[in-house]
Design an enzyme around this catalytic site. Structure first.
Site, PDB file in Angstrom:
ATOM      1  N   SER A  15      11.271 -26.348 -23.775  1.00 27.13           N
ATOM      2  CA  SER A  15      11.851 -25.087 -23.302  1.00 27.13           C
ATOM      3  C   SER A  15      12.299 -24.207 -24.472  1.00 27.13           C
ATOM      4  CB  SER A  15      13.056 -25.386 -22.405  1.00 27.13           C
ATOM      5  OG  SER A  15      13.754 -24.179 -22.144  1.00 27.13           O
ATOM      6  N   LYS A  16      11.997 -22.943 -24.392  1.00 23.25           N
ATOM      7  CA  LYS A  16      12.421 -21.994 -25.438  1.00 23.25           C
ATOM      8  C   LYS A  16      13.765 -21.346 -25.073  1.00 23.25           C
ATOM      9  CE  LYS A  16       8.072 -21.072 -27.654  1.00 23.25           C
ATOM     10  NZ  LYS A  16       8.437 -21.937 -28.782  1.00 23.25           N
ATOM     11  N   LYS A  66      13.671 -26.006  -8.902  1.00 18.15           N
ATOM     12  CA  LYS A  66      14.058 -24.656  -8.454  1.00 18.15           C
ATOM     13  C   LYS A  66      14.342 -24.574  -6.946  1.00 18.15           C
ATOM     14  CE  LYS A  66      11.876 -22.057 -12.155  1.00 18.15           C
ATOM     15  NZ  LYS A  66      11.100 -20.868 -12.530  1.00 18.15           N
ATOM     16  N   ASP A 103      13.627 -14.693 -11.975  1.00 17.38           N
ATOM     17  CA  ASP A 103      12.226 -14.704 -12.421  1.00 17.38           C
ATOM     18  C   ASP A 103      11.475 -13.439 -12.004  1.00 17.38           C
ATOM     19  OD1 ASP A 103      12.211 -17.190 -13.715  1.00 17.38           O
ATOM     20  OD2 ASP A 103      11.840 -18.266 -11.849  1.00 17.38           O
ATOM     21  N   ALA A 129      -0.421 -17.557  -5.023  1.00 16.76           N
ATOM     22  CA  ALA A 129       0.584 -17.555  -3.957  1.00 16.76           C
ATOM     23  C   ALA A 129       1.485 -18.782  -4.064  1.00 16.76           C
ATOM     24  CB  ALA A 129      -0.101 -17.489  -2.592  1.00 16.76           C
ATOM     25  N   GLY A 130       1.774 -19.185  -5.297  1.00 15.25           N
ATOM     26  CA  GLY A 130       2.680 -20.310  -5.535  1.00 15.25           C
ATOM     27  C   GLY A 130       4.114 -19.819  -5.626  1.00 15.25           C
ATOM     28  N   GLY A 131       4.971 -20.671  -6.183  1.00 18.18           N
ATOM     29  CA  GLY A 131       6.394 -20.345  -6.313  1.00 18.18           C
ATOM     30  C   GLY A 131       6.615 -19.087  -7.144  1.00 18.18           C
ATOM     31  N   ALA A 132       5.877 -18.954  -8.238  1.00 19.18           N
ATOM     32  CA  ALA A 132       6.059 -17.803  -9.125  1.00 19.18           C
ATOM     33  C   ALA A 132       5.658 -16.513  -8.401  1.00 19.18           C
ATOM     34  CB  ALA A 132       5.232 -17.985 -10.380  1.00 19.18           C
ATOM     35  N   GLY A 240       3.006 -12.700 -20.639  1.00 18.74           N
ATOM     36  CA  GLY A 240       4.112 -13.272 -19.870  1.00 18.74           C
ATOM     37  C   GLY A 240       5.422 -13.428 -20.629  1.00 18.74           C
TER      38      GLY A 240
HETATM   39  P1  ATR Z   1       3.926 -21.890  -9.590  1.00 21.44           P
HETATM   40  O1  ATR Z   1       5.289 -22.303  -9.102  1.00 21.44           O
HETATM   41  O2  ATR Z   1       3.802 -21.875 -11.097  1.00 21.44           O
HETATM   42  O3  ATR Z   1       3.461 -20.627  -8.983  1.00 21.44           O
HETATM   43  P2  ATR Z   1       2.399 -23.496  -7.750  1.00 21.44           P
HETATM   44  O4  ATR Z   1       3.425 -23.223  -6.711  1.00 21.44           O
HETATM   45  O5  ATR Z   1       1.880 -24.877  -7.903  1.00 21.44           O
HETATM   46  O6  ATR Z   1       2.939 -23.076  -9.186  1.00 21.44           O
HETATM   47  O7  ATR Z   1       1.175 -22.466  -7.521  1.00 21.44           O
HETATM   48  C1  ATR Z   1       0.045 -22.491  -8.327  1.00 21.44           C
HETATM   49  C2  ATR Z   1      -0.841 -21.301  -7.988  1.00 21.44           C
HETATM   50  O8  ATR Z   1      -1.988 -21.341  -8.848  1.00 21.44           O
HETATM   51  C3  ATR Z   1      -1.397 -21.309  -6.563  1.00 21.44           C
HETATM   52  O9  ATR Z   1      -1.600 -19.963  -6.166  1.00 21.44           O
HETATM   53  C4  ATR Z   1      -2.747 -22.025  -6.759  1.00 21.44           C
HETATM   54  O10 ATR Z   1      -3.698 -21.748  -5.760  1.00 21.44           O
HETATM   55  P3  ATR Z   1      -3.734 -22.652  -4.403  1.00 21.44           P
HETATM   56  O11 ATR Z   1      -2.564 -22.182  -3.590  1.00 21.44           O
HETATM   57  O12 ATR Z   1      -5.036 -22.329  -3.776  1.00 21.44           O
HETATM   58  O13 ATR Z   1      -3.609 -24.083  -4.849  1.00 21.44           O
HETATM   59  C5  ATR Z   1      -3.170 -21.412  -8.059  1.00 21.44           C
HETATM   60  N1  ATR Z   1      -4.180 -22.167  -8.812  1.00 21.44           N
HETATM   61  C6  ATR Z   1      -3.977 -23.290  -9.538  1.00 21.44           C
HETATM   62  N2  ATR Z   1      -5.119 -23.653 -10.163  1.00 21.44           N
HETATM   63  C7  ATR Z   1      -6.069 -22.726  -9.834  1.00 21.44           C
HETATM   64  C8  ATR Z   1      -7.448 -22.532 -10.170  1.00 21.44           C
HETATM   65  N3  ATR Z   1      -8.087 -23.358 -10.993  1.00 21.44           N
HETATM   66  N4  ATR Z   1      -8.098 -21.457  -9.639  1.00 21.44           N
HETATM   67  C9  ATR Z   1      -7.452 -20.603  -8.810  1.00 21.44           C
HETATM   68  N5  ATR Z   1      -6.143 -20.732  -8.451  1.00 21.44           N
HETATM   69  C10 ATR Z   1      -5.468 -21.782  -8.962  1.00 21.44           C
END
Ligand code: ATR
Length: 275
Positions: A15-16, A66, A103, A129-132, A240
């Site tokens: 971590s930075k 988180k 964030d 569409a993940g957490g971020a 980023g």
């Molecule tokens: P974070 O909290 O960093 O957003 P996460 O909740 O695990 O991490 O979400 C990862 C995101 O990256 C998701 O949108 C995932 O797509 P899926 O919902 O279809 O899994 C996306 N992702 C990860 N690897 C990918 C890849 N090789 N190509 C396209 N999307 C990818």
């Protein structure tokens, strides 16, 4: 009494945040310290109780805690509640713990530092569409970006965020690719650009709009495959690092009521990450 702060996560060694916050304390003559603490998931509840008893003034929360920290907090900022995730905890004078999420706002501050505040009507395409992505989507809405489209490999997850937001639309990657020239701002939030993951762009960028803005949430490496490709197509790029620095600066302000110098920090970390 000296104040102290922490970041908890697993892993945490890289971590930075400690370096960033300790530099700000020095620059601003604040008598405080910030330390990384390795907390495994099964120890989270005890770790929160310990931080409280030992008198930490506040702390950051990173992967994988988180979401899971929420039951151990007494109060949530409304945005953190909507996002369902907390990255900053403030230990209030009455002993209660309040959770925030900086964030998404950190991302928008970083974006606007580069593109200004007058592009809120542009079509925004959020990839992932993940957490971020969830955090960024809610922050975009809060800051007045109401023309949002989310695309994701698993489109149902994009639909879910749009439903919770109550505005915008979800598209498959294929549809987003075809409609790419509709978007002035593209935000890459998937883990597909991470250093150790297989090289693969989440979408092709073939129809990228002339003069589009392309932002990535990944800051190590500073130049992701997505940003490289976008730059080759003449996009204005936003890496980023600004998001990382601003999420920290907003947290710092919740803890201490002062906003640290983000420009110097971005320059300093850019130099570190480029060497
Ligand atoms: P974070 O909290 O960093 O957003 P996460 O909740 O695990 O991490 O979400 C990862 C995101 O990256 C998701 O949108 C995932 O797509 P899926 O919902 O279809 O899994 C996306 N992702 C990860 N690897 C990918 C890849 N090789 N190509 C396209 N999307 C990818």
């Amino acid at each position: 009494m000296k104040k102290w702060f922490a970041v908890i996560g697993d892993p945490i060694a890289h971590s930075k945040s400690p370096n960033m916050h300790n530099t700000w304390f020095n620059e601003m003559n604040i008598d405080a310290a910030y330390i990384p603490i390795h907390v495994k998931s099964e120890d989270l509840e005890n770790a929160v109780a310990s931080l409280k008893i030992l008198g930490a003034s506040g702390w950051n929360v990173t992967i994988p805690h988180k979401q899971t920290i929420i039951p151990y907090l007494d109060e949530l900022d409304p945005l953190a509640e909507k996002m369902g995730a907390v990255n900053t905890v403030l230990h209030l004078p009455d002993g209660r713990l309040k959770g925030y999420n900086t964030d998404g706002a950190g991302f928008v501050h970083s974006l606007e530092e580069v593109i200004g505040k007058d592009k809120k009507n542009q079509g925004v395409l959020l990839i992932g569409a993940g957490g971020a992505a969830r955090g960024i989507a809610f922050a975009l809405k809060q800051f007045g970006y109401h023309n949002l489209t989310i695309t994701n490999r698993t489109v149902e997850k994009a639909e879910e965020i749009i439903y919770e937001l109550g505005e915008g639309r979800a598209l498959s990657i294929k549809e987003a690719d075809q409609l790419l020239d509709n978007f002035g701002i593209l935000i890459q939030s998937t883990s597909a650009g991470l250093a150790n993951s297989e090289f693969k762009l989440p979408l092709s960028l073939e129809k990228l709009q002339e003069g589009a803005i392309a932002a990535d949430i990944v800051y190590n490496p500073l130049m992701t495959p997505f940003l490289l490709e976008a730059q080759m197509k003449n996009a204005k790029i936003v890496n980023g690092l600004g998001m990382f620095v601003h999420q920290g600066a907003i947290a710092f302000n919740y803890w201490l009521g002062q906003y640290p110098n983000t420009n110097n920090m971005i320059k300093r970390l850019t130099a570190e990450l480029s060497s």
